[in-house]
Design an enzyme around this catalytic site. Sequence first.
Site, PDB file in Angstrom:
ATOM      1  CE  LYS A 242      -4.396  -1.886   0.885  1.00  0.00           C
ATOM      2  NZ  LYS A 242      -5.262  -2.358   1.952  1.00  0.00           N
ATOM      3  NE  ARG A 276      -7.597  -8.342   0.805  1.00  0.00           N
ATOM      4  CZ  ARG A 276      -7.143  -7.691  -0.254  1.00  0.00           C
ATOM      5  NH1 ARG A 276      -6.102  -6.888  -0.178  1.00  0.00           N
ATOM      6  NH2 ARG A 276      -7.742  -7.845  -1.432  1.00  0.00           N
TER       7      ARG A 276
HETATM    8  N1  HH2 Z   1      -7.394  -3.931   0.661  1.00  0.00           N
HETATM    9  C1  HH2 Z   1      -7.696  -4.038  -0.639  1.00  0.00           C
HETATM   10  C2  HH2 Z   1      -8.827  -4.766  -1.063  1.00  0.00           C
HETATM   11  N2  HH2 Z   1      -9.602  -5.413  -0.181  1.00  0.00           N
HETATM   12  N3  HH2 Z   1     -10.080  -5.991   2.044  1.00  0.00           N
HETATM   13  C3  HH2 Z   1      -9.800  -5.911   3.346  1.00  0.00           C
HETATM   14  N4  HH2 Z   1     -10.584  -6.544   4.239  1.00  0.00           N
HETATM   15  N5  HH2 Z   1      -8.727  -5.199   3.816  1.00  0.00           N
HETATM   16  C4  HH2 Z   1      -7.904  -4.519   2.974  1.00  0.00           C
HETATM   17  O1  HH2 Z   1      -6.951  -3.845   3.454  1.00  0.00           O
HETATM   18  C5  HH2 Z   1      -8.177  -4.572   1.568  1.00  0.00           C
HETATM   19  C6  HH2 Z   1      -9.299  -5.341   1.140  1.00  0.00           C
HETATM   20  C7  HH2 Z   1      -6.834  -3.367  -1.642  1.00  0.00           C
HETATM   21  O2  HH2 Z   1      -5.841  -4.253  -2.137  1.00  0.00           O
HETATM   22  P1  HH2 Z   1      -5.991  -5.014  -3.533  1.00  0.00           P
HETATM   23  O3  HH2 Z   1      -7.099  -5.988  -3.473  1.00  0.00           O
HETATM   24  O4  HH2 Z   1      -4.697  -5.576  -3.945  1.00  0.00           O
HETATM   25  O5  HH2 Z   1      -6.299  -3.832  -4.536  1.00  0.00           O
HETATM   26  P2  HH2 Z   1      -7.602  -3.474  -5.378  1.00  0.00           P
HETATM   27  O6  HH2 Z   1      -8.679  -3.155  -4.409  1.00  0.00           O
HETATM   28  O7  HH2 Z   1      -7.150  -2.311  -6.209  1.00  0.00           O
HETATM   29  O8  HH2 Z   1      -7.958  -4.673  -6.200  1.00  0.00           O
END
Ligand code: HH2
Length: 297
Positions: A242, A276
């Site tokens: 992040k 995560r």
């Molecule tokens: N962060 C992301 C997505 N989902 N869910 C939870 N519970 N906690 C988090 O910190 C979280 C999440 C963002 O990461 P990523 O899925 O890699 O990115 P994107 O939302 O752009 O697909």
Amino acid sequence: MAIAAMGKEMAASLDLRNTLSPRPTPGAGLLRGLLGKGRPLVMGVLNVTPDSFSDGGRFLDPAAAVAQAQRLAAEGADILDVGAESSRPYGNAVAVPLDEERARLAPILPAVIALSIPVSIDTMKAAVAAWALDAGATIVNDVWGLQRDPDMARVVAAHDAPVIVMHNRDAADPRIDIVADVTAFFERSLAIAARAGIPSEQIVLDPGIGFGKTAEQSLTCIARLDAWRGFDLPLLVGASRKRFIQAVVPSEPMERLGGSLAAHLLAVENGAAIIRVHDVAPTVQARAVAAAIRRAR
Ligand code: HH2
């Protein structure tokens, strides 16, 4: 059979299954069992999206997505978190229509579920959550903490599914007390959950690193994680790749493994039960070494 063809065949049977009765759900035993492993759980991220902030487009192809799920499983993930709409922690949200989100998931979900690792569905849409749970996903990961889609809490309760309640805001405000804001958000989510009949044993709280937060506020959420221990619910932290890491050490998302490991190890020290991550193998190794050092105290 090629993975893509296998995916199509499985997707067809998935559609059929959805016209039949839903699968029995594992209930509270699933989360209890996972947390009973006696170590922080590693949730591996699978983004079946063109635009996720760190790996958008890498796993949109079904064969690549299934191969990545197999890899995360082999590397030791305790849970696989599958999402088909970027939650866009840093704004510029491109809303994905329901049909499109399901169409991205349908060719891969059965093969991911067949890996026999609990699958969480990362979605803000109750209809996608319901569909994925009926298909065999067992956990709902809602980045709007039951507060965006008014049907989400009902779906979670009806499926007796564990739910990750994540804090979110439309925009960051550097003037607010972020710990108080997250606490008030959790209280609202827990009230919604209670009204819908979701038992507290099914709830995981997540301060939502990077979501509607300045870099300093994200750092504060990890540093002050113990502020939410009073809820007596498991805590999840998702710091992987992040942007707050770049505020400390300038870096592109794919260059933030070191920062991600540091953030997650400190989150665990501060009480996180689940982390995560995109990079499962290095995280599993870091977890093992940290545990060995703790045992040598
Ligand atoms: N962060 C992301 C997505 N989902 N869910 C939870 N519970 N906690 C988090 O910190 C979280 C999440 C963002 O990461 P990523 O899925 O890699 O990115 P994107 O939302 O752009 O697909």
